[in-house]
Design a protein around this motif. Structure first.
Motif, PDB file in Angstrom:
ATOM      1  N   TRP A   4      -1.393   7.976   7.452  1.00 46.74           N
ATOM      2  CA  TRP A   4      -0.519   6.810   7.321  1.00 46.74           C
ATOM      3  C   TRP A   4       0.924   7.275   7.361  1.00 46.74           C
ATOM      4  O   TRP A   4       1.219   8.464   7.162  1.00 46.74           O
ATOM      5  N   ASP A   5       1.818   6.352   7.626  1.00 44.80           N
ATOM      6  CA  ASP A   5       3.237   6.678   7.585  1.00 44.80           C
ATOM      7  C   ASP A   5       3.997   5.542   6.927  1.00 44.80           C
ATOM      8  O   ASP A   5       3.396   4.590   6.422  1.00 44.80           O
ATOM      9  N   HIS A   6       5.315   5.641   6.933  1.00 49.03           N
ATOM     10  CA  HIS A   6       6.117   4.657   6.196  1.00 49.03           C
ATOM     11  C   HIS A   6       5.907   3.245   6.722  1.00 49.03           C
ATOM     12  O   HIS A   6       5.981   2.282   5.958  1.00 49.03           O
ATOM     13  N   THR A  45      10.569  -1.708   0.753  1.00 49.62           N
ATOM     14  CA  THR A  45      10.714  -2.139   2.147  1.00 49.62           C
ATOM     15  C   THR A  45      11.608  -1.249   2.999  1.00 49.62           C
ATOM     16  O   THR A  45      11.540  -1.326   4.232  1.00 49.62           O
ATOM     17  N   LEU A  46      12.439  -0.424   2.406  1.00 51.17           N
ATOM     18  CA  LEU A  46      13.392   0.390   3.169  1.00 51.17           C
ATOM     19  C   LEU A  46      12.934   1.841   3.175  1.00 51.17           C
ATOM     20  O   LEU A  46      12.764   2.457   2.118  1.00 51.17           O
ATOM     21  N   GLU A  47      12.739   2.399   4.360  1.00 49.10           N
ATOM     22  CA  GLU A  47      12.132   3.727   4.476  1.00 49.10           C
ATOM     23  C   GLU A  47      12.935   4.836   3.808  1.00 49.10           C
ATOM     24  O   GLU A  47      12.371   5.843   3.351  1.00 49.10           O
ATOM     25  N   SER A  48      14.246   4.672   3.686  1.00 47.69           N
ATOM     26  CA  SER A  48      15.068   5.735   3.103  1.00 47.69           C
ATOM     27  C   SER A  48      14.922   5.846   1.594  1.00 47.69           C
ATOM     28  O   SER A  48      15.335   6.847   1.004  1.00 47.69           O
ATOM     29  N   ARG A  49      14.336   4.826   0.957  1.00 49.76           N
ATOM     30  CA  ARG A  49      14.144   4.883  -0.500  1.00 49.76           C
ATOM     31  C   ARG A  49      12.734   4.421  -0.898  1.00 49.76           C
ATOM     32  O   ARG A  49      12.516   3.936  -1.998  1.00 49.76           O
ATOM     33  N   LEU A  50      11.769   4.632  -0.010  1.00 46.09           N
ATOM     34  CA  LEU A  50      10.446   4.041  -0.149  1.00 46.09           C
ATOM     35  C   LEU A  50       9.621   4.679  -1.261  1.00 46.09           C
ATOM     36  O   LEU A  50       9.468   5.898  -1.314  1.00 46.09           O
ATOM     37  N   HIS A  51       9.097   3.834  -2.149  1.00 49.74           N
ATOM     38  CA  HIS A  51       8.117   4.218  -3.150  1.00 49.74           C
ATOM     39  C   HIS A  51       6.798   3.543  -2.780  1.00 49.74           C
ATOM     40  O   HIS A  51       6.800   2.419  -2.277  1.00 49.74           O
ATOM     41  N   LEU A  62       3.427   1.751  -3.808  1.00 44.75           N
ATOM     42  CA  LEU A  62       2.638   1.114  -4.853  1.00 44.75           C
ATOM     43  C   LEU A  62       1.218   1.678  -4.798  1.00 44.75           C
ATOM     44  O   LEU A  62       0.613   1.727  -3.719  1.00 44.75           O
ATOM     45  N   PRO A  63       0.642   2.118  -5.928  1.00 40.68           N
ATOM     46  CA  PRO A  63      -0.667   2.775  -5.887  1.00 40.68           C
ATOM     47  C   PRO A  63      -1.782   1.968  -5.223  1.00 40.68           C
ATOM     48  O   PRO A  63      -2.695   2.550  -4.624  1.00 40.68           O
ATOM     49  N   SER A  64      -1.722   0.643  -5.274  1.00 41.38           N
ATOM     50  CA  SER A  64      -2.769  -0.164  -4.646  1.00 41.38           C
ATOM     51  C   SER A  64      -2.770  -0.036  -3.129  1.00 41.38           C
ATOM     52  O   SER A  64      -3.737  -0.471  -2.468  1.00 41.38           O
ATOM     53  N   PHE A  65      -1.756   0.591  -2.552  1.00 38.14           N
ATOM     54  CA  PHE A  65      -1.786   0.918  -1.121  1.00 38.14           C
ATOM     55  C   PHE A  65      -3.019   1.750  -0.782  1.00 38.14           C
ATOM     56  O   PHE A  65      -3.504   1.724   0.356  1.00 38.14           O
ATOM     57  N   ARG A  90      -2.480  11.615  -8.355  1.00 39.51           N
ATOM     58  CA  ARG A  90      -1.050  11.955  -8.258  1.00 39.51           C
ATOM     59  C   ARG A  90      -0.381  10.963  -7.326  1.00 39.51           C
ATOM     60  O   ARG A  90      -1.069  10.247  -6.589  1.00 39.51           O
ATOM     61  N   PRO A  91       0.956  10.870  -7.356  1.00 38.61           N
ATOM     62  CA  PRO A  91       1.631   9.851  -6.554  1.00 38.61           C
ATOM     63  C   PRO A  91       1.290   9.953  -5.069  1.00 38.61           C
ATOM     64  O   PRO A  91       1.165  11.040  -4.507  1.00 38.61           O
ATOM     65  N   ILE A  92       1.159   8.795  -4.420  1.00 38.47           N
ATOM     66  CA  ILE A  92       0.825   8.740  -3.006  1.00 38.47           C
ATOM     67  C   ILE A  92       2.105   8.925  -2.192  1.00 38.47           C
ATOM     68  O   ILE A  92       3.089   8.207  -2.399  1.00 38.47           O
ATOM     69  N   PRO A  93       2.123   9.884  -1.257  1.00 37.57           N
ATOM     70  CA  PRO A  93       3.320  10.059  -0.426  1.00 37.57           C
ATOM     71  C   PRO A  93       3.474   8.938   0.586  1.00 37.57           C
ATOM     72  O   PRO A  93       2.499   8.300   0.986  1.00 37.57           O
ATOM     73  N   ALA A  94       4.695   8.698   1.032  1.00 37.16           N
ATOM     74  CA  ALA A  94       4.956   7.641   2.000  1.00 37.16           C
ATOM     75  C   ALA A  94       4.392   7.969   3.379  1.00 37.16           C
ATOM     76  O   ALA A  94       4.112   7.057   4.163  1.00 37.16           O
TER      77      ALA A  94
END
Length: 297
Positions: free
Chosen positions: A20-22, A47-53, A55-58, A96-100
């Motif tokens: 997956w990607d941003h 919504t903005l790729e430069s500051r994207l977090h 959400l774990p439900s992704f 652990r956190p999911i990367p963008a």
């Protein structure tokens, strides 16, 4: 018999690659209602790729939803009519956190098959890891009408909480007392059409004729869309918008949502977990999500 429980449980796990990607993350976030107001800094982190977090439900749609609920129904020993299928519940553990942007390996198997008499319940487990180790574990509980009655294990009377619902244990009690926070989240009339672009193509959520065959007056919103909307509300309202604080998230789908309805999300918060109940405002607070808990730091 359409379901061969022994064959399904004995089947070799299926392993496949996910990536997956941003853009996938942003599309998912838009599909669960992120981005309103569009210039709100709190929304731009979704919504903005430069500051994207992320959400774990992704995790429920990463890799275009592979294998997803419908994909799991193609496992050995499983042959059912899609019109009889309902998503009964979902559990997610975040390791652990999911990367963008990421690539990972998903291992899928049938973790349990329960005979409820007039229905069967399948637990589809997906374990996802990348070269650095485990990322997340998903359990989807699938309710299949008319496929029970073979004399199999009835399973728990209610799917339990804990880190994975299918692992057993005692169901949690419904929340009592007044919720600490209540928020309302409107859904769009085209919400299901947007959300399905993340990978769940079940026609129940788009085709009026298919929805009628399945027993609904019109297409319904994906349960996992409501699942994502609810987690975002908890993160934004109680966790300071910090997606990395979520450790696990489990729910039971108690009723349907029709696109365009408003969700009322009630939250009972403690330092380590938040209990949640979700209802449809326009239908006299008809229950939508029940037995819902977010474990967090």
């Amino acid at each position: 018999m359409p379901i061969d429980a022994a064959k399904a449980l004995a089947a070799e796990p299926r392993t496949g690659a996910l990536s997956w990607d941003h853009k996938d993350v942003q599309l998912y976030h838009l599909g669960i209602g992120a981005g309103s107001p569009a210039t709100d800094p709190d929304e731009l982190r979704y919504t903005l790729e430069s500051r994207l977090h992320v959400l774990p439900s992704f995790a429920t749609v990463a890799g275009a939803g592979k294998p997803g609920v419908t994909g799991g129904l193609s496992m050995p020993g499983i042959e059912v009519d899609l019109a009889r299928v309902l998503h009964g519940g979902q559990s997610l553990v975040i390791h652990r956190p999911i990367p963008a942007t990421g690539s990972a390996t998903a291992t899928n198997r049938i973790a349990a098959v329960y005979d409820k008499g007039k229905a069967a319940v399948l637990v589809l487990r997906t374990e996802v890891a990348d070269p650095d180790g485990p990322l997340w574990t998903n359990d989807a509980q699938i309710f299949i009408r008319g496929e029970g009655g073979w004399g199999g294990d009835r399973g728990p009377s209610a799917l339990p909480h804990s880190r994975l619902r299918s692992s057993g244990g005692t169901p949690t009690e419904p929340p009592s007392g007044e919720p600490g926070r209540t928020v309302e989240r409107p859904t769009r009339e085209d919400q299901a059409l947007l959300y399905r672009l993340s990978g769940d193509w079940n026609p129940l959520h788009a085709d009026p004729e298919f929805a009628k065959v399945a027993g609904f007056e019109r297409p319904i919103l994906h349960g996992l869309c409501t699942y994502g909307i609810t987690l975002k509300a908890v993160v934004d309202t109680l966790l300071g918008g910090d997606v990395t604080r979520v450790r696990s998230y489990a729910t039971r789908f108690a009723g349907v949502v029709y696109p365009g309805e408003t969700l009322r999300i009630r939250m009972w918060h403690t330092p380590e977990s938040t209990r949640v109940a979700v209802s449809a405002v326009e239908r006299d607070d008809a229950p939508v999500l029940a037995d819902t808990i977010v474990e967090h730091t």
